[in-house]
Scaffold this motif. Sequence first.
Motif, PDB file in Angstrom:
ATOM      1  N   TYR A 104       0.858  -1.175   0.000  1.00 20.44           N
ATOM      2  CA  TYR A 104       0.000   0.000   0.000  1.00 20.44           C
ATOM      3  C   TYR A 104       0.900   1.232   0.000  1.00 20.44           C
ATOM      4  CZ  TYR A 104      -3.220  -3.597   1.598  1.00 20.44           C
ATOM      5  OH  TYR A 104      -3.959  -4.742   1.715  1.00 20.44           O
ATOM      6  N   VAL A 105       0.924   1.946  -1.138  1.00 20.16           N
ATOM      7  CA  VAL A 105       1.899   3.015  -1.342  1.00 20.16           C
ATOM      8  C   VAL A 105       1.754   4.132  -0.309  1.00 20.16           C
ATOM      9  CG1 VAL A 105       2.762   4.735  -2.962  1.00 20.16           C
ATOM     10  CG2 VAL A 105       2.018   2.492  -3.797  1.00 20.16           C
ATOM     11  N   ASN A 106       0.528   4.589  -0.067  1.00 18.05           N
ATOM     12  CA  ASN A 106       0.303   5.738   0.809  1.00 18.05           C
ATOM     13  C   ASN A 106      -0.148   5.345   2.212  1.00 18.05           C
ATOM     14  OD1 ASN A 106       0.905   7.628  -1.261  1.00 18.05           O
ATOM     15  ND2 ASN A 106      -1.132   7.317  -2.131  1.00 18.05           N
ATOM     16  N   LEU A 107      -0.109   4.068   2.536  1.00 19.00           N
ATOM     17  CA  LEU A 107      -0.557   3.615   3.842  1.00 19.00           C
ATOM     18  C   LEU A 107       0.433   4.046   4.924  1.00 19.00           C
ATOM     19  CD1 LEU A 107      -2.528   1.901   5.538  1.00 19.00           C
ATOM     20  CD2 LEU A 107      -1.100  -0.071   5.028  1.00 19.00           C
ATOM     21  N   THR A 108      -0.108   4.496   6.045  1.00 17.93           N
ATOM     22  CA  THR A 108       0.714   4.961   7.164  1.00 17.93           C
ATOM     23  C   THR A 108       0.427   4.127   8.403  1.00 17.93           C
ATOM     24  OG1 THR A 108       0.715   7.235   6.320  1.00 17.93           O
ATOM     25  CG2 THR A 108       1.290   6.925   8.634  1.00 17.93           C
ATOM     26  N   LEU A 109       1.481   3.716   9.080  1.00 10.42           N
ATOM     27  CA  LEU A 109       1.359   3.006  10.340  1.00 10.42           C
ATOM     28  C   LEU A 109       1.719   3.942  11.490  1.00 10.42           C
ATOM     29  CD1 LEU A 109       3.067  -0.396   9.411  1.00 10.42           C
ATOM     30  CD2 LEU A 109       0.653   0.230   9.207  1.00 10.42           C
ATOM     31  N   VAL A 110       1.185   3.641  12.676  1.00 11.15           N
ATOM     32  CA  VAL A 110       1.415   4.487  13.849  1.00 11.15           C
ATOM     33  C   VAL A 110       2.078   3.664  14.949  1.00 11.15           C
ATOM     34  CG1 VAL A 110       0.349   5.957  15.602  1.00 11.15           C
ATOM     35  CG2 VAL A 110      -0.626   5.875  13.289  1.00 11.15           C
ATOM     36  N   PHE A 111       3.157   4.200  15.508  1.00  6.79           N
ATOM     37  CA  PHE A 111       3.828   3.551  16.641  1.00  6.79           C
ATOM     38  C   PHE A 111       3.120   3.976  17.931  1.00  6.79           C
ATOM     39  CE2 PHE A 111       7.385   3.733  13.561  1.00  6.79           C
ATOM     40  CZ  PHE A 111       7.700   2.388  13.531  1.00  6.79           C
ATOM     41  N   THR A 112       2.745   3.007  18.744  1.00  3.93           N
ATOM     42  CA  THR A 112       2.031   3.303  19.990  1.00  3.93           C
ATOM     43  C   THR A 112       2.887   3.090  21.232  1.00  3.93           C
ATOM     44  OG1 THR A 112       1.155   1.034  20.066  1.00  3.93           O
ATOM     45  CG2 THR A 112      -0.182   2.698  18.946  1.00  3.93           C
ATOM     46  N   ALA A 113       4.130   2.654  21.066  1.00  3.22           N
ATOM     47  CA  ALA A 113       4.991   2.382  22.222  1.00  3.22           C
ATOM     48  C   ALA A 113       5.651   3.649  22.765  1.00  3.22           C
ATOM     49  CB  ALA A 113       6.067   1.369  21.848  1.00  3.22           C
ATOM     50  N   TYR A 114       5.572   4.753  21.995  1.00  7.43           N
ATOM     51  CA  TYR A 114       6.202   6.002  22.425  1.00  7.43           C
ATOM     52  C   TYR A 114       5.254   6.822  23.288  1.00  7.43           C
ATOM     53  CZ  TYR A 114       9.742   5.171  18.806  1.00  7.43           C
ATOM     54  OH  TYR A 114      10.736   4.634  18.044  1.00  7.43           O
ATOM     55  N   ALA A 115       5.814   7.530  24.267  1.00  5.66           N
ATOM     56  CA  ALA A 115       5.050   8.492  25.048  1.00  5.66           C
ATOM     57  C   ALA A 115       5.166   9.863  24.373  1.00  5.66           C
ATOM     58  CB  ALA A 115       5.580   8.558  26.475  1.00  5.66           C
ATOM     59  N   SER A 116       4.330  10.789  24.791  1.00 13.96           N
ATOM     60  CA  SER A 116       4.426  12.152  24.272  1.00 13.96           C
ATOM     61  C   SER A 116       5.748  12.773  24.714  1.00 13.96           C
ATOM     62  CB  SER A 116       3.261  13.001  24.775  1.00 13.96           C
ATOM     63  OG  SER A 116       2.023  12.467  24.333  1.00 13.96           O
ATOM     64  N   PRO A 117       6.299  13.704  23.919  1.00 18.04           N
ATOM     65  CA  PRO A 117       7.560  14.345  24.303  1.00 18.04           C
ATOM     66  C   PRO A 117       7.478  14.962  25.700  1.00 18.04           C
ATOM     67  CG  PRO A 117       7.006  14.899  22.042  1.00 18.04           C
ATOM     68  CD  PRO A 117       5.821  14.167  22.606  1.00 18.04           C
ATOM     69  N   GLY A 118       8.465  14.679  26.514  1.00 17.73           N
ATOM     70  CA  GLY A 118       8.492  15.174  27.887  1.00 17.73           C
ATOM     71  C   GLY A 118       9.832  14.840  28.521  1.00 17.73           C
ATOM     72  N   PRO A 119       9.991  15.061  29.817  1.00 15.67           N
ATOM     73  CA  PRO A 119      11.274  14.805  30.482  1.00 15.67           C
ATOM     74  C   PRO A 119      11.801  13.389  30.269  1.00 15.67           C
ATOM     75  CG  PRO A 119       9.804  16.017  31.939  1.00 15.67           C
ATOM     76  CD  PRO A 119       8.995  15.643  30.731  1.00 15.67           C
ATOM     77  N   LEU A 120      10.910  12.379  30.363  1.00 15.56           N
ATOM     78  CA  LEU A 120      11.347  11.001  30.176  1.00 15.56           C
ATOM     79  C   LEU A 120      11.839  10.774  28.749  1.00 15.56           C
ATOM     80  CD1 LEU A 120      11.685   8.121  31.234  1.00 15.56           C
ATOM     81  CD2 LEU A 120       9.300   7.678  30.604  1.00 15.56           C
ATOM     82  N   SER A 121      11.076  11.287  27.769  1.00 12.98           N
ATOM     83  CA  SER A 121      11.469  11.135  26.360  1.00 12.98           C
ATOM     84  C   SER A 121      12.798  11.826  26.084  1.00 12.98           C
ATOM     85  CB  SER A 121      10.392  11.710  25.444  1.00 12.98           C
ATOM     86  OG  SER A 121       9.193  10.988  25.571  1.00 12.98           O
ATOM     87  N   TYR A 122      12.996  13.006  26.680  1.00 11.29           N
ATOM     88  CA  TYR A 122      14.243  13.735  26.469  1.00 11.29           C
ATOM     89  C   TYR A 122      15.426  12.979  27.089  1.00 11.29           C
ATOM     90  CZ  TYR A 122      11.027  17.549  25.350  1.00 11.29           C
ATOM     91  OH  TYR A 122      10.028  18.301  24.803  1.00 11.29           O
ATOM     92  N   GLY A 123      15.199  12.361  28.262  1.00  9.28           N
ATOM     93  CA  GLY A 123      16.255  11.573  28.891  1.00  9.28           C
ATOM     94  C   GLY A 123      16.632  10.362  28.052  1.00  9.28           C
ATOM     95  N   VAL A 124      15.612   9.659  27.548  1.00 11.03           N
ATOM     96  CA  VAL A 124      15.863   8.497  26.687  1.00 11.03           C
ATOM     97  C   VAL A 124      16.546   8.932  25.396  1.00 11.03           C
ATOM     98  CG1 VAL A 124      14.789   6.609  25.396  1.00 11.03           C
ATOM     99  CG2 VAL A 124      13.925   7.204  27.661  1.00 11.03           C
ATOM    100  N   PHE A 125      16.128  10.076  24.863  1.00  8.72           N
ATOM    101  CA  PHE A 125      16.747  10.622  23.643  1.00  8.72           C
ATOM    102  C   PHE A 125      18.236  10.864  23.873  1.00  8.72           C
ATOM    103  CE2 PHE A 125      18.241  14.390  21.364  1.00  8.72           C
ATOM    104  CZ  PHE A 125      18.017  14.012  20.054  1.00  8.72           C
TER     105      PHE A 125
END
Length: 319
Positions: A3-24
């Motif tokens: 499917y050329v234009n099909l998009t999948l979504v990752f659900t394992a990520y949290a919204s950007p925040g302190p935890l995400s920045y630390g993991v980054f």
Amino acid sequence: MIYVNLTLVFTAYASPGPLSYGVFFVTVLTYLATVFVNVILMLIIYSDTSLHKPMYIFLFNLSISGLIGSSTVLPNIMNYLLDEMKHILYSNCLLQVFFVMFYGGCVYGIITVMAYDRYVSICKPLQYHIIMTPTKVRMLLAVVYIFSICFLAVQVHLTSSVPLCRYTVNKLYCDNLAVVSLACLKSALVDLYGLVGVIIFVVCPLSLVIMSYVRILFVSLKASANAKRKALKTCAPHLITFINFSSASLFSVIYNRLNNYLPKELNVFMSVHFILIPPLLHPLIYGMRTETIRKSFRNILQKRVFAFEFHLKPEHKIV
């Protein structure tokens, strides 16, 4: 059918925040360290002609595989950690699936030929240079790369032909099992081909490596104490690498089977352990445990530092 234009979504990520920045931050450091140690190891092997031997040529290619695995996944993870949108095109997801499997297949393949190299070196030392010729080394590497590309291309094609009914991936990156689980119906052909792939890329290499070390062990038991120490010293880096990668693969399998029953933090670590840890540790293991590489690194460093200091010295004019 893709499917050329099909998009999948990752659900394992949290919204950007302190935890995400630390993991980054941790992910960035890990990725940069992985690139650095692998490139350094490759430069040492490339620049020192005394290391142009089968074992180090295989090690050079092991570093290439590690860089492929890390670069396929970690930059995307870093991007998603900071981005509100966790989307990926289905075609890009399949491409990631291919390179993740290619990384795993090549690492197991190279570890297997390295085990064969160690077996010949210890069990047939007088015939080593006759058996492990440059032509044979190139042939072994060609088999690893070409077979992996052909087999895995078919795997991805079969995966892409399965119609999807779900469009969310509960992982940090795309792998084959995650995409197959989105299908409306199970495909017997995809499952069978995947099982054959596991046997070829995991079971067979594991069996061959174990057989090689059993033979090495039998030969070493009959040898002198000095020969035993030399054999252990020669095989230790490869054995540690083999155990490390096998453990990472086992973590990945456990994650795929039990991710719904594990804490989220453990889920995150186990899902990326296969990509995050081995490419970083493999060059460090060989760099620390292999005296020849350490010596070559010191020589290159001393030459560069000496040359640098020499150019910094002021010229004295003769009056």
